[in-house]
Design a protein around this motif. Sequence first.
Motif, PDB file in Angstrom:
ATOM      1  N   THR A 404      13.882  72.213  57.900  1.00  0.00           N
ATOM      2  CA  THR A 404      14.692  71.022  58.174  1.00  0.00           C
ATOM      3  C   THR A 404      14.602  70.678  59.656  1.00  0.00           C
ATOM      4  N   TRP A 405      14.357  69.399  59.945  1.00  0.00           N
ATOM      5  CA  TRP A 405      14.086  68.977  61.323  1.00  0.00           C
ATOM      6  C   TRP A 405      14.382  67.483  61.412  1.00  0.00           C
ATOM      7  N   ASP A 406      15.319  67.114  62.230  1.00  0.00           N
ATOM      8  CA  ASP A 406      15.693  65.702  62.320  1.00  0.00           C
ATOM      9  C   ASP A 406      15.567  65.197  63.753  1.00  0.00           C
ATOM     10  N   LYS A 407      14.554  65.659  64.435  1.00  0.00           N
ATOM     11  CA  LYS A 407      14.357  65.279  65.836  1.00  0.00           C
ATOM     12  C   LYS A 407      13.209  64.273  65.937  1.00  0.00           C
ATOM     13  N   PRO A 408      13.464  63.062  66.377  1.00  0.00           N
ATOM     14  CA  PRO A 408      12.372  62.096  66.542  1.00  0.00           C
ATOM     15  C   PRO A 408      11.596  62.369  67.824  1.00  0.00           C
ATOM     16  N   ALA A 409      10.522  61.631  68.020  1.00  0.00           N
ATOM     17  CA  ALA A 409       9.719  61.745  69.241  1.00  0.00           C
ATOM     18  C   ALA A 409       9.827  60.439  70.019  1.00  0.00           C
ATOM     19  N   PHE A 410       9.879  60.558  71.334  1.00  0.00           N
ATOM     20  CA  PHE A 410      10.023  59.385  72.205  1.00  0.00           C
ATOM     21  C   PHE A 410       8.836  59.288  73.159  1.00  0.00           C
ATOM     22  N   THR A 411       8.296  58.091  73.251  1.00  0.00           N
ATOM     23  CA  THR A 411       7.178  57.822  74.155  1.00  0.00           C
ATOM     24  C   THR A 411       7.469  56.546  74.919  1.00  0.00           C
ATOM     25  N   GLN A 412       7.094  56.518  76.188  1.00  0.00           N
ATOM     26  CA  GLN A 412       7.302  55.317  76.997  1.00  0.00           C
ATOM     27  C   GLN A 412       6.082  55.054  77.867  1.00  0.00           C
ATOM     28  N   VAL A 413       5.938  53.815  78.295  1.00  0.00           N
ATOM     29  CA  VAL A 413       4.858  53.450  79.204  1.00  0.00           C
ATOM     30  C   VAL A 413       5.342  52.314  80.096  1.00  0.00           C
ATOM     31  N   LYS A 414       4.849  52.285  81.311  1.00  0.00           N
ATOM     32  CA  LYS A 414       5.321  51.286  82.267  1.00  0.00           C
ATOM     33  C   LYS A 414       4.341  50.131  82.378  1.00  0.00           C
ATOM     34  N   ARG A 415       4.877  48.925  82.322  1.00  0.00           N
ATOM     35  CA  ARG A 415       4.130  47.740  82.688  1.00  0.00           C
ATOM     36  C   ARG A 415       4.521  47.408  84.126  1.00  0.00           C
ATOM     37  N   LYS A 416       4.010  46.368  84.681  1.00  0.00           N
ATOM     38  CA  LYS A 416       4.217  46.107  86.105  1.00  0.00           C
ATOM     39  C   LYS A 416       5.692  46.081  86.495  1.00  0.00           C
ATOM     40  N   ASP A 417       6.494  45.360  85.749  1.00  0.00           N
ATOM     41  CA  ASP A 417       7.898  45.175  86.142  1.00  0.00           C
ATOM     42  C   ASP A 417       8.906  45.738  85.153  1.00  0.00           C
ATOM     43  N   PHE A 418       8.445  46.355  84.087  1.00  0.00           N
ATOM     44  CA  PHE A 418       9.400  46.849  83.082  1.00  0.00           C
ATOM     45  C   PHE A 418       8.767  47.977  82.276  1.00  0.00           C
ATOM     46  N   MET A 419       9.600  48.575  81.428  1.00  0.00           N
ATOM     47  CA  MET A 419       9.188  49.723  80.628  1.00  0.00           C
ATOM     48  C   MET A 419       9.081  49.329  79.155  1.00  0.00           C
ATOM     49  N   GLY A 420       8.119  49.957  78.474  1.00  0.00           N
ATOM     50  CA  GLY A 420       8.068  49.913  77.022  1.00  0.00           C
ATOM     51  C   GLY A 420       8.486  51.267  76.505  1.00  0.00           C
ATOM     52  N   ARG A 421       9.322  51.288  75.465  1.00  0.00           N
ATOM     53  CA  ARG A 421       9.830  52.559  74.933  1.00  0.00           C
ATOM     54  C   ARG A 421       9.722  52.556  73.415  1.00  0.00           C
ATOM     55  N   SER A 422       9.330  53.718  72.883  1.00  0.00           N
ATOM     56  CA  SER A 422       9.080  53.815  71.449  1.00  0.00           C
ATOM     57  C   SER A 422       9.730  55.073  70.879  1.00  0.00           C
ATOM     58  N   ILE A 423      10.247  54.956  69.662  1.00  0.00           N
ATOM     59  CA  ILE A 423      10.780  56.104  68.935  1.00  0.00           C
ATOM     60  C   ILE A 423       9.954  56.263  67.667  1.00  0.00           C
ATOM     61  N   ARG A 424       9.568  57.494  67.380  1.00  0.00           N
ATOM     62  CA  ARG A 424       8.771  57.782  66.177  1.00  0.00           C
ATOM     63  C   ARG A 424       9.517  58.783  65.319  1.00  0.00           C
ATOM     64  N   THR A 425       9.852  58.373  64.105  1.00  0.00           N
ATOM     65  CA  THR A 425      10.400  59.294  63.114  1.00  0.00           C
ATOM     66  C   THR A 425       9.268  59.611  62.139  1.00  0.00           C
ATOM     67  N   GLU A 426       9.550  60.389  61.112  1.00  0.00           N
ATOM     68  CA  GLU A 426       8.476  60.717  60.181  1.00  0.00           C
ATOM     69  C   GLU A 426       7.985  59.490  59.428  1.00  0.00           C
ATOM     70  N   ARG A 427       8.812  58.474  59.315  1.00  0.00           N
ATOM     71  CA  ARG A 427       8.369  57.264  58.617  1.00  0.00           C
ATOM     72  C   ARG A 427       8.105  56.089  59.551  1.00  0.00           C
ATOM     73  N   TRP A 428       8.920  55.909  60.585  1.00  0.00           N
ATOM     74  CA  TRP A 428       8.903  54.672  61.354  1.00  0.00           C
ATOM     75  C   TRP A 428       8.421  54.856  62.798  1.00  0.00           C
ATOM     76  N   ARG A 429       7.827  53.786  63.321  1.00  0.00           N
ATOM     77  CA  ARG A 429       7.661  53.642  64.771  1.00  0.00           C
ATOM     78  C   ARG A 429       8.345  52.339  65.172  1.00  0.00           C
ATOM     79  N   TYR A 430       9.300  52.466  66.108  1.00  0.00           N
ATOM     80  CA  TYR A 430      10.014  51.296  66.619  1.00  0.00           C
ATOM     81  C   TYR A 430       9.843  51.247  68.131  1.00  0.00           C
ATOM     82  N   THR A 431       9.496  50.060  68.668  1.00  0.00           N
ATOM     83  CA  THR A 431       9.197  49.915  70.086  1.00  0.00           C
ATOM     84  C   THR A 431       9.918  48.714  70.680  1.00  0.00           C
TER      85      THR A 431
END
Length: 487
Positions: A404-431
């Motif tokens: 049993t494991w309910d921990k998502p993964a988080f990834t981010q990347v920087k554009r010139k003036d702002f950040m993009g952030r993403s959450i990945r669960t076993e089914r979904w990727r939301y950014t």
Amino acid sequence: MKFKRVLPLYSIIKRTLLLVMCTFILGTVSATAPPDKSKVNKKYNVLFIAVDDLNNDLGCYGNTFVKSPNIDRLATRGVRFDKAYTQFPLCSPSRSSLLTGTRPDVTGIYELQTHFRKNLPDAVTLPQLFKNNNYFSARVGKIYHYGVPNQIGTNGLDDSISWSKRVNPIGRDKAEEAQIKNLTPERHLGSALCWRATGGTDEEQTDGLIATEAIKIMEEKKNEPFFLAVGFFRPHTPYVAPQKYFDLYDENKVPLAIEKENDLADVPEAALFTKPSHWGLDEQKRREAQKAYYATVSFMDAQVGRLLDALDRLKLSENTIIVLWSDHGYNLGQHGQWMKQSLFENSARVPLIISVPGQGGKASSRTVELLDIYPTLAELCGLPAPKYLQGKSLTALLKNPAATWDKPAFTQVKRKDFMGRSIRTERWRYTEWDEGKAGIELYDHQNDSNEFTNLANDPKYSETVKELSVRLRKNYTTNTSEVIIKE
């Protein structure tokens, strides 16, 4: 008759006393004899293999075209994590996060120039933890950030207090840079689609020398606990390897990325790193670049094989934890994108294999992060991990990959003036880009593993968007930098 009965009893008593005395004497000699070092030293060694810019195009991850027999061999003796993710798809931010055990918003490293010690002077890094606990801590090649290929042979942005020993090999690939073919000449070699098939042997290349030096350290330190970090430069561009590895692949059979007409129509502009798509390269040049990338994967894989063979030869395999990881994924034409610095699956997802003696041949589909490596190794080796670590130990998944494991993964990347952030669960990727102001994305990996359909603006998925947005924002608003200073 009485005399005859007493004599055997006396003999038995005498023999019993002699036996007790002999046992006592032998026990005393055994207790004072020099201990067998191979039995007394039961600390795990750690072989920590970092690979630069490696995606999941490997045999053990289901790619039947790429030849990676040695990484595949490692997977049979370890746990292969099928959904492992970087915290930032760029070399220095990713490595700084993994090695300090903290997220990029804590390290403050979003680019390739700043050393993490500027922001976290008191952080205890992963190799430093081992060094502080009587391990021989050594680095060969790229573990912290190096500019590739410019800084090959130097210390780059290394952290000196993490190591007992540092080795910076430099091979003919560096000496022969002028002969590299650049398919995108407007881009410098470290960020270009460029390649060279060389003559000579593996051992003349930087990565070949790295394997050689690492094996020397294993031989020298085989009787004491070690944390040996081996950082390979390939398949990072320029894609340089001996000719025999290029000969493994037929350029005309290279499986190009699946593309869909109007794929980018529902994708925010901020999501794109490669502009224009494929940097304008035609199909033949893309095949040429992808073949070269795979050739360097196979070359690097051969060096991993040399390390595994050395462990077996030195009888270290039964007492050595092996971790193989890449700092981020790598796009090879998916959505017209190349390399890293995007939040699509191919850029965020990484290969991660952890081999613990006595456990192996399994796969886990749980979402995990590179951030989880630090607490995992600390727990496995019984070391006191810093309290501020933001990852979670994977030991439960090493024992039972389906736990049993309910921990998502988080990834981010920087554009010139702002950040993009993403959450990945076993089914979904939301950014979210710029907290949603520059666009949002939602992909259902259960039905759309290629991320062709952005569902973020579909009313049917509004509750999913809302839930994932809350989880995403909760993650990046939690900052523990003050805890590090107190530690």
